[in-house]
Design a protein around this motif. Structure first.
Motif, PDB file in Angstrom:
ATOM      1  N   GLN A  45       0.824  -1.212   0.000  1.00  0.00           N
ATOM      2  CA  GLN A  45       0.000   0.000   0.000  1.00  0.00           C
ATOM      3  C   GLN A  45       0.858   1.262   0.000  1.00  0.00           C
ATOM      4  N   ALA A  46       2.038   1.197   0.610  1.00  0.00           N
ATOM      5  CA  ALA A  46       2.902   2.368   0.707  1.00  0.00           C
ATOM      6  C   ALA A  46       3.820   2.532  -0.507  1.00  0.00           C
ATOM      7  N   LEU A  47       3.869   1.554  -1.387  1.00  0.00           N
ATOM      8  CA  LEU A  47       4.751   1.645  -2.555  1.00  0.00           C
ATOM      9  C   LEU A  47       4.362   2.839  -3.430  1.00  0.00           C
ATOM     10  N   SER A  48       5.337   3.638  -3.768  1.00  0.00           N
ATOM     11  CA  SER A  48       5.081   4.741  -4.687  1.00  0.00           C
ATOM     12  C   SER A  48       5.109   4.208  -6.120  1.00  0.00           C
ATOM     13  N   ASP A  49       4.562   4.965  -7.042  1.00  0.00           N
ATOM     14  CA  ASP A  49       4.588   4.561  -8.448  1.00  0.00           C
ATOM     15  C   ASP A  49       6.019   4.398  -8.941  1.00  0.00           C
ATOM     16  N   GLU A  50       6.907   5.273  -8.504  1.00  0.00           N
ATOM     17  CA  GLU A  50       8.309   5.188  -8.931  1.00  0.00           C
ATOM     18  C   GLU A  50       8.992   3.948  -8.362  1.00  0.00           C
ATOM     19  N   SER A  51       8.702   3.635  -7.095  1.00  0.00           N
ATOM     20  CA  SER A  51       9.274   2.423  -6.487  1.00  0.00           C
ATOM     21  C   SER A  51       8.760   1.178  -7.202  1.00  0.00           C
ATOM     22  N   LEU A  52       7.480   1.174  -7.493  1.00  0.00           N
ATOM     23  CA  LEU A  52       6.876   0.031  -8.187  1.00  0.00           C
ATOM     24  C   LEU A  52       7.449  -0.122  -9.593  1.00  0.00           C
ATOM     25  N   LYS A  53       7.654   1.009 -10.265  1.00  0.00           N
ATOM     26  CA  LYS A  53       8.211   0.997 -11.620  1.00  0.00           C
ATOM     27  C   LYS A  53       9.612   0.373 -11.639  1.00  0.00           C
TER      28      LYS A  53
END
Length: 154
Positions: A45-53
């Motif tokens: 839930q805390a993952l940012s879009d950039e981290s996920l990318k």
């Protein structure tokens, strides 16, 4: 605040637990697995879009395999449900990101889970049909397969 760890680091943190899972008491392992599930749900839930990318498909697949082994060994009554929820939470996170590759990955994950669910249902249906057929066979009177004619020796 986005997570400080990437999924590879998360998997590395789980590795010692996975290696000693056979020697832990069932209750202890179950308690750890529940905490792992809660922590990973919060992490996703805390993952940012950039981290996920930045996460690649293989890392996510490896994490799923590790979690599957851990949850399976813990034998939680709701373990499969917890793992499915975690996988769906990550797939949903992927679907909501602006990155096309991650959205496609999330869609693929949902599709894979649906296919797996359908295969499980087909398997359960076939087991049920076999059990009904076996029960029906047991209810029928047994016949010897002979002609019913008695032969006398003599």
């Amino acid at each position: 605040l986005p997570p400080l760890l990437n999924l590879t680091a998360v998997q590395m943190l789980l590795r010692p637990l996975i290696r000693v899972k056979e020697v832990l008491k069932k209750a202890v392992l179950q308690a750890y697995v529940r905490r792992v599930e809660q922590a990973l749900t919060a992490y996703v839930q805390a993952l940012s879009d950039e981290s996920l990318k930045a996460e690649d498909r293989k890392t996510i697949a490896d994490l799923h395999k590790s979690l599957d082994a851990l949850f399976d060994h813990a034998r939680l009554p709701d373990g499969a449900l917890l793992l499915d929820r975690l996988r769906l939470a990550l797939a949903l996170k992927c679907l909501r990101t602006p990155n096309l590759e991650k959205r496609l990955q999330g869609l693929s994950e949902v599709k894979d889970m649906i296919q797996l669910s359908l295969r499980k249902q087909e398997y359960l249906d076939s087991v049920e049909r076999i059990e009904r057929a076996n029960a029906e066979r047991e209810r029928r009177p047994h016949r010897s397969g002979g002609t019913g004619v008695l032969l006398q020796m003599g």
